[in-house]
Design a protein around this motif. Sequence first.
Motif, PDB file in Angstrom:
ATOM      1  N   SER A   1       0.563  -9.942 -33.675  1.00 49.43           N
ATOM      2  CA  SER A   1       1.473 -11.026 -33.305  1.00 49.43           C
ATOM      3  C   SER A   1       2.275 -10.624 -32.082  1.00 49.43           C
ATOM      4  O   SER A   1       2.350  -9.444 -31.725  1.00 49.43           O
ATOM      5  N   GLU A   2       2.888 -11.596 -31.464  1.00 44.65           N
ATOM      6  CA  GLU A   2       3.663 -11.332 -30.257  1.00 44.65           C
ATOM      7  C   GLU A   2       5.001 -10.665 -30.564  1.00 44.65           C
ATOM      8  O   GLU A   2       5.563  -9.964 -29.728  1.00 44.65           O
ATOM      9  N   ASP A   3       5.506 -10.861 -31.785  1.00 43.96           N
ATOM     10  CA  ASP A   3       6.867 -10.414 -32.076  1.00 43.96           C
ATOM     11  C   ASP A   3       6.998  -9.479 -33.279  1.00 43.96           C
ATOM     12  O   ASP A   3       8.070  -9.350 -33.841  1.00 43.96           O
ATOM     13  N   GLY A   4       5.919  -8.803 -33.661  1.00 40.59           N
ATOM     14  CA  GLY A   4       6.017  -7.849 -34.764  1.00 40.59           C
ATOM     15  C   GLY A   4       6.237  -8.512 -36.118  1.00 40.59           C
ATOM     16  O   GLY A   4       7.003  -8.021 -36.944  1.00 40.59           O
TER      17      GLY A   4
ATOM     18  N   GLU B   1     -11.277  -6.344 -46.184  1.00 42.59           N
ATOM     19  CA  GLU B   1     -10.938  -4.951 -45.925  1.00 42.59           C
ATOM     20  C   GLU B   1      -9.782  -4.846 -44.932  1.00 42.59           C
ATOM     21  O   GLU B   1      -8.958  -3.948 -45.039  1.00 42.59           O
ATOM     22  N   VAL B   2      -9.725  -5.786 -43.964  1.00 44.66           N
ATOM     23  CA  VAL B   2      -8.646  -5.769 -42.975  1.00 44.66           C
ATOM     24  C   VAL B   2      -8.085  -7.179 -42.816  1.00 44.66           C
ATOM     25  O   VAL B   2      -8.833  -8.140 -42.663  1.00 44.66           O
ATOM     26  N   GLY B   3      -6.759  -7.279 -42.849  1.00 42.50           N
ATOM     27  CA  GLY B   3      -6.069  -8.527 -42.564  1.00 42.50           C
ATOM     28  C   GLY B   3      -5.363  -8.395 -41.231  1.00 42.50           C
ATOM     29  O   GLY B   3      -4.777  -7.347 -40.933  1.00 42.50           O
ATOM     30  N   ILE B   4      -5.440  -9.436 -40.408  1.00 44.81           N
ATOM     31  CA  ILE B   4      -4.808  -9.424 -39.092  1.00 44.81           C
ATOM     32  C   ILE B   4      -3.817 -10.575 -39.015  1.00 44.81           C
ATOM     33  O   ILE B   4      -4.166 -11.714 -39.334  1.00 44.81           O
ATOM     34  N   ILE B   5      -2.592 -10.274 -38.605  1.00 43.93           N
ATOM     35  CA  ILE B   5      -1.586 -11.308 -38.369  1.00 43.93           C
ATOM     36  C   ILE B   5      -1.601 -11.624 -36.878  1.00 43.93           C
ATOM     37  O   ILE B   5      -1.397 -10.743 -36.051  1.00 43.93           O
ATOM     38  N   GLY B   6      -1.847 -12.884 -36.525  1.00 48.60           N
ATOM     39  CA  GLY B   6      -1.859 -13.301 -35.128  1.00 48.60           C
ATOM     40  C   GLY B   6      -3.097 -14.116 -34.817  1.00 48.60           C
ATOM     41  O   GLY B   6      -4.059 -14.135 -35.582  1.00 48.60           O
ATOM     42  N   GLY B   7      -3.068 -14.781 -33.671  1.00 52.94           N
ATOM     43  CA  GLY B   7      -4.195 -15.614 -33.297  1.00 52.94           C
ATOM     44  C   GLY B   7      -4.539 -15.564 -31.829  1.00 52.94           C
ATOM     45  O   GLY B   7      -5.388 -16.311 -31.359  1.00 52.94           O
ATOM     46  N   GLY B   8      -3.892 -14.683 -31.081  1.00 53.52           N
ATOM     47  CA  GLY B   8      -4.143 -14.606 -29.650  1.00 53.52           C
ATOM     48  C   GLY B   8      -5.362 -13.767 -29.321  1.00 53.52           C
ATOM     49  O   GLY B   8      -6.156 -13.405 -30.192  1.00 53.52           O
ATOM     50  N   PHE B   9      -5.504 -13.461 -28.030  1.00 55.02           N
ATOM     51  CA  PHE B   9      -6.642 -12.668 -27.571  1.00 55.02           C
ATOM     52  C   PHE B   9      -6.703 -11.314 -28.281  1.00 55.02           C
ATOM     53  O   PHE B   9      -7.778 -10.829 -28.610  1.00 55.02           O
ATOM     54  N   ALA B  10      -5.552 -10.676 -28.521  1.00 49.45           N
ATOM     55  CA  ALA B  10      -5.540  -9.365 -29.183  1.00 49.45           C
ATOM     56  C   ALA B  10      -6.092  -9.465 -30.597  1.00 49.45           C
ATOM     57  O   ALA B  10      -6.857  -8.605 -31.032  1.00 49.45           O
ATOM     58  N   ALA B  11      -5.725 -10.512 -31.319  1.00 49.88           N
ATOM     59  CA  ALA B  11      -6.220 -10.694 -32.681  1.00 49.88           C
ATOM     60  C   ALA B  11      -7.724 -10.943 -32.686  1.00 49.88           C
ATOM     61  O   ALA B  11      -8.457 -10.388 -33.521  1.00 49.88           O
ATOM     62  N   VAL B  12      -8.198 -11.772 -31.762  1.00 47.16           N
ATOM     63  CA  VAL B  12      -9.635 -12.063 -31.679  1.00 47.16           C
ATOM     64  C   VAL B  12     -10.405 -10.796 -31.331  1.00 47.16           C
ATOM     65  O   VAL B  12     -11.439 -10.483 -31.941  1.00 47.16           O
ATOM     66  N   ALA B  13      -9.903 -10.028 -30.346  1.00 46.00           N
ATOM     67  CA  ALA B  13     -10.571  -8.785 -29.954  1.00 46.00           C
ATOM     68  C   ALA B  13     -10.604  -7.797 -31.115  1.00 46.00           C
ATOM     69  O   ALA B  13     -11.637  -7.162 -31.377  1.00 46.00           O
ATOM     70  N   ALA B  14      -9.496  -7.657 -31.834  1.00 42.44           N
ATOM     71  CA  ALA B  14      -9.448  -6.737 -32.973  1.00 42.44           C
ATOM     72  C   ALA B  14     -10.416  -7.180 -34.069  1.00 42.44           C
ATOM     73  O   ALA B  14     -11.146  -6.360 -34.638  1.00 42.44           O
ATOM     74  N   ALA B  15     -10.439  -8.477 -34.362  1.00 39.96           N
ATOM     75  CA  ALA B  15     -11.342  -8.997 -35.396  1.00 39.96           C
ATOM     76  C   ALA B  15     -12.794  -8.718 -35.029  1.00 39.96           C
ATOM     77  O   ALA B  15     -13.588  -8.261 -35.858  1.00 39.96           O
TER      78      ALA B  15
END
Length: 198
Positions: free
Chosen positions: A144-147, A14-28
């Motif tokens: 991601s860090e850079d859009g 349902e949702v795809g997230i680009i990135g692997g940092g703390f923000a991506a983990v928190a969003a997931a």
Amino acid sequence: MIITSPPATLCTAEVGIIGGGFAAVAAARHLRAQGLSVILLDRQAAVCWEAGWTMALPPGDGDDAAWTQVATALAAEGALAGGHLSGAAAEVAGMALLEGCGALHLGYLAPLAAECVDGRIVAVIAAARSGQVRIAADRWLDASEDGELARLVDTGLVPDPPPTSRIAICLQRAAWSVGPLDLGDLPGVGRARLQPGY
């Protein structure tokens, strides 16, 4: 990038997230708590990669329940031991958080193109070790860090350059502190001097 024949779909959420940092983990974790299926595409396969950049402990504070859970997981993995934050232990803790909430982590995937239908991103084509793969999702989030996701949609977007040409060398232990130190001429940099920060 032009994809002439889209590869077969590797997975769908349902949702795809680009990135692997703390923000991506928190969003997931947040999205999974709402019952949504989540796929996290992590180019470097380095979950919570910012942990190696933390300069002081504690690495944040607050009474937010999500942060408290992350801090507890970091402590349980020994990531906060010895007065510093261990990037390797933080990665283990981040992976445990993702597995615990049921989010699917796909590492070592480099997003190449966004597949759009009626102005909406429906899939991301990524390079994997085995070739190109397609990851489909109803909605996409760029953590991601850079859009990176925005640049897939609009290839004319370029990240802003840093305001100055500066190299940061971070000493994470007080015992490593040094006074001003002349580093001499560095290739591609010129004259360099190590100046203590805050």
